[in-house]
Design a protein around this motif. Structure first.
Motif, short mmCIF file in Angstrom:
data_model
loop_
_atom_site.label_atom_id
_atom_site.label_comp_id
_atom_site.label_asym_id
_atom_site.label_seq_id
_atom_site.Cartn_x
_atom_site.Cartn_y
_atom_site.Cartn_z
N ASP A 24 66.19 44.42 15.17
CA ASP A 24 65.20 43.50 14.61
C ASP A 24 63.92 43.69 15.42
O ASP A 24 63.80 43.19 16.54
N LEU A 25 62.96 44.43 14.87
CA LEU A 25 61.75 44.78 15.60
C LEU A 25 60.89 43.56 15.92
O LEU A 25 60.06 43.60 16.82
N LEU A 27 60.10 40.31 22.20
CA LEU A 27 60.20 38.87 22.38
C LEU A 27 61.32 38.47 23.32
O LEU A 27 61.13 37.66 24.23
N LEU A 28 62.51 39.04 23.11
CA LEU A 28 63.66 38.66 23.93
C LEU A 28 64.60 39.84 24.10
O LEU A 28 64.56 40.80 23.33
N HIS A 87 70.45 48.06 25.37
CA HIS A 87 69.69 46.82 25.40
C HIS A 87 68.21 47.15 25.42
O HIS A 87 67.81 48.28 25.71
N ASN A 88 67.41 46.17 25.06
CA ASN A 88 65.97 46.38 25.05
C ASN A 88 65.33 45.70 26.25
O ASN A 88 65.91 44.78 26.83
N HIS A 89 64.17 46.18 26.63
CA HIS A 89 63.36 45.55 27.66
C HIS A 89 62.07 45.05 26.98
O HIS A 89 61.20 45.85 26.65
N PRO A 90 61.96 43.73 26.76
CA PRO A 90 60.77 43.19 26.10
C PRO A 90 59.47 43.53 26.84
O PRO A 90 58.41 43.62 26.22
N LEU A 97 65.97 50.49 25.26
CA LEU A 97 64.93 50.69 24.24
C LEU A 97 63.72 49.81 24.50
O LEU A 97 63.86 48.70 25.02
N THR A 98 62.59 50.30 24.09
CA THR A 98 61.37 49.49 24.00
C THR A 98 60.73 49.84 22.65
O THR A 98 61.22 50.72 21.94
#
Length: 160
Positions: A51-52, A57-58, A109-112, A146-147
């Motif tokens: 969800d881009l 954001l989180l 995982h993403n890094h906001p 991911l970023t």
């Protein structure tokens, strides 16, 4: 009389337990599942299914579930947290992998913040999950951060 009623209650609840059912219903035929062999292919699948609106954001933690032939069974969202972190519970991770009969998984995982550098907590968690997976014969093949502008692969960086 009261003692008899208490004993009857105890004996009637002794054998009342919940039945656990495990089921798995894939939505994609095995022959149509994408096969991954590079971190870029993994990143593309994850990025296109993220969800881009939440990427910056989180923080979210997801796993890619794979067959022995590295075909993608699915993506499981383990957790969704705040700006600075999220919880990656090994029990949830491996229960999803076991339920899907996955042979291997890829952590992500993403890094906001947009920072692609893995934290010491990211590295420690990866090692912990690789160890846990070895006991279950579920290989942890990689960990992708991911970023919105790119990714880093633990395997490509020599961290695994």
């Amino acid at each position: 009389m009261e003692k008899l009623q208490t004993e009857q209650k105890a004996s009637s609840t002794t054998f009342q337990v919940s039945e656990i059912n495990v089921s798995y219903r894939p939505k994609v035929k095995a022959s149509e599942r994408p096969k991954v062999s590079t971190s870029k292919e993994v990143y593309d699948i994850l990025f296109n299914n993220w969800d881009l609106d939440k990427m910056e954001l989180l923080e979210q933690f997801k796993i890619l579930l794979l067959t022995r032939a590295n075909r993608v069974i699915g993506i499981y969202e383990v957790s969704s947290g705040g700006m600075a972190g999220t919880v990656a519970d090994p029990k949830l991770i491996f229960s999803a992998a076991l339920k899907a009969c996955a042979s291997s998984i890829i952590l992500s995982h993403n890094h906001p913040s947009g920072n692609l550098k893995p934290s010491q907590a990211d590295i420690s968690l990866t090692q912990k999950l690789r160890t846990a997976g070895s006991f279950l014969d579920i290989d942890v093949l990689d960990h992708i951060i991911l970023t919105s502008e790119g990714y880093i692969s633990f395997v490509d960086e020599g961290l695994i």
